[in-house]
Design an enzyme around this catalytic site. Structure first.
Site, short mmCIF file in Angstrom:
data_model
loop_
_atom_site.label_atom_id
_atom_site.label_comp_id
_atom_site.label_asym_id
_atom_site.label_seq_id
_atom_site.Cartn_x
_atom_site.Cartn_y
_atom_site.Cartn_z
CG HIS C 16 -0.10 0.69 2.63
ND1 HIS C 16 -1.70 0.47 3.34
CD2 HIS C 16 0.49 -0.07 2.86
CE1 HIS C 16 -0.16 1.44 4.70
NE2 HIS C 16 1.19 0.74 4.34
CB CYS C 25 3.86 5.60 4.90
SG CYS C 25 4.57 4.43 6.60
CG HIS C 29 5.26 0.97 3.03
ND1 HIS C 29 4.52 1.78 2.37
CD2 HIS C 29 4.75 -0.12 3.18
CE1 HIS C 29 3.84 2.48 3.18
NE2 HIS C 29 3.79 1.31 4.24
CG HIS C 31 2.90 -3.02 6.16
ND1 HIS C 31 3.85 -2.52 6.89
CD2 HIS C 31 2.13 -2.58 6.36
CE1 HIS C 31 4.09 -1.15 7.08
NE2 HIS C 31 2.96 -1.06 5.96
CG HIS C 75 1.21 -12.03 -3.10
ND1 HIS C 75 1.32 -12.94 -1.81
CD2 HIS C 75 2.62 -12.10 -3.20
CE1 HIS C 75 2.14 -12.91 -1.98
NE2 HIS C 75 2.95 -12.51 -2.06
CD GLU C 135 0.42 -0.09 9.10
OE1 GLU C 135 -0.33 0.22 8.16
OE2 GLU C 135 1.85 0.61 9.60
#
Lengths: 150, 150, 150
Positions: C16, C25, C29, C31, C75, C135
């Protein structure tokens, strides 16, 4: 005085089978159960007292749960009373530790059973707040006093 | 708008001793404390705003707790004010970081102390919902705002 | 009959970016999200029934969440609808799995989104009690039905 919740974790290895379940869990199998026992109360406010600042000494909580739950559940096979007697008799020939219970030994029911046992062990001023029982690393059931007020 | 709880985990290494406790914990020893700080609030609903969708930016929460708790607690020895002054003086010769507190440094009392510190750091619209403090991997205490409403 | 909460854990890998966020952020990137879904209900009390003693069969809970959440989120890249169309078009050339959503994809908002999805999948007698979404290993957001009663 503040109200605080204190929790202690335990684990035990237990076999069970789900009587007449429609899946592989009807076969005898085992889990590495993890148990969390949470109490709620006021930490003792008596400066200089050995238990000052404690809801219940973690050592006492540990002993209470070991004696009343872990020692009775560890390395046993928990069997639903509905299992036919001849099967139970056969199991008792194979294993010294068969624990016949009046319920289907799901995580939900075992958590409730543990709550019933521990509620009787606590002094009046300490509440059994909740029980969390992990059947696997990714599945657990919880009994909360607040969900089950009489 | 939904209400959401956000939690950030921390850890610090701290020594303590339980003054006049009736067990080995009366001796100076340490724990790898783990701390979870939970806030409750409404995620900001301002599309295009840098903090859109957040109760509190996890980065800000992290800084707030590091500054007010972790940096003050990490690698200190927490000492009950009841400990005789000459003993405290001796400890201060051995260690640069002695933190004398007005309570017995049990997990229960430290959790309450952390709650008192952090409540003062939050804006009005964000509630300090709870504090969970692990003393060991299997023992923790929790302070909840709901248990301690004034 | 007792009320019991049952929880199942899941994980998914998702990318995201936080649109117009004032920090790193805002870049794409990912998680390793961990998800806990908690239901509340009465364990079935029908001795001899395949689902006796269960709030919901953990296997059914697993399938429900895998089908409605994990398979849709794993994914993918989750993108705020405010991101300019030409950027989204470019992302779709690079990745087959772009999930455009009507909100900033913070942990808080994704937890609420998952709650909205799962509430519609449950029979009336079983309550979606809470959603916990990690997260990172040290940051999570939680949606609770009790915090969001209509």
């Amino acid at each position: 005085m503040p109200k605080i919740r204190v929790t202690k974790r335990f684990h035990f290895e237990m076999a069970h089978a789900l009587y007449q379940y429609d899946g592989v869990c009807r076969n005898i199998h085992g889990h590495s159960y993890k148990l969390e026992v949470t109490l709620k109360g006021e930490p003792l406010n008596r400066p200089g007292h050995p238990k000052d600042g404690m809801v219940m000494d973690f050592g006492e909580l540990k002993n209470m749960v070991k004696e009343n739950v872990v020692s009775r559940f560890d390395h046993v096979m928990m069997v639903n009373r509905l299992v036919p007697e001849e099967q139970v008799a056969m199991l008792k020939k194979i294993s010294e530790r068969i624990f016949v219970v009046d319920f289907q030994p799901t995580t939900e029911n075992i958590a409730t059973f543990i709550a019933e046992i521990l509620k009787q062990q606590l002094p009046e001023e300490i509440e059994l707040f909740s029980i969390r029982l992990y059947e696997t690393a990714t599945s657990f059931a919880e009994w909360f006093a607040a969900d089950n007020a009489e």
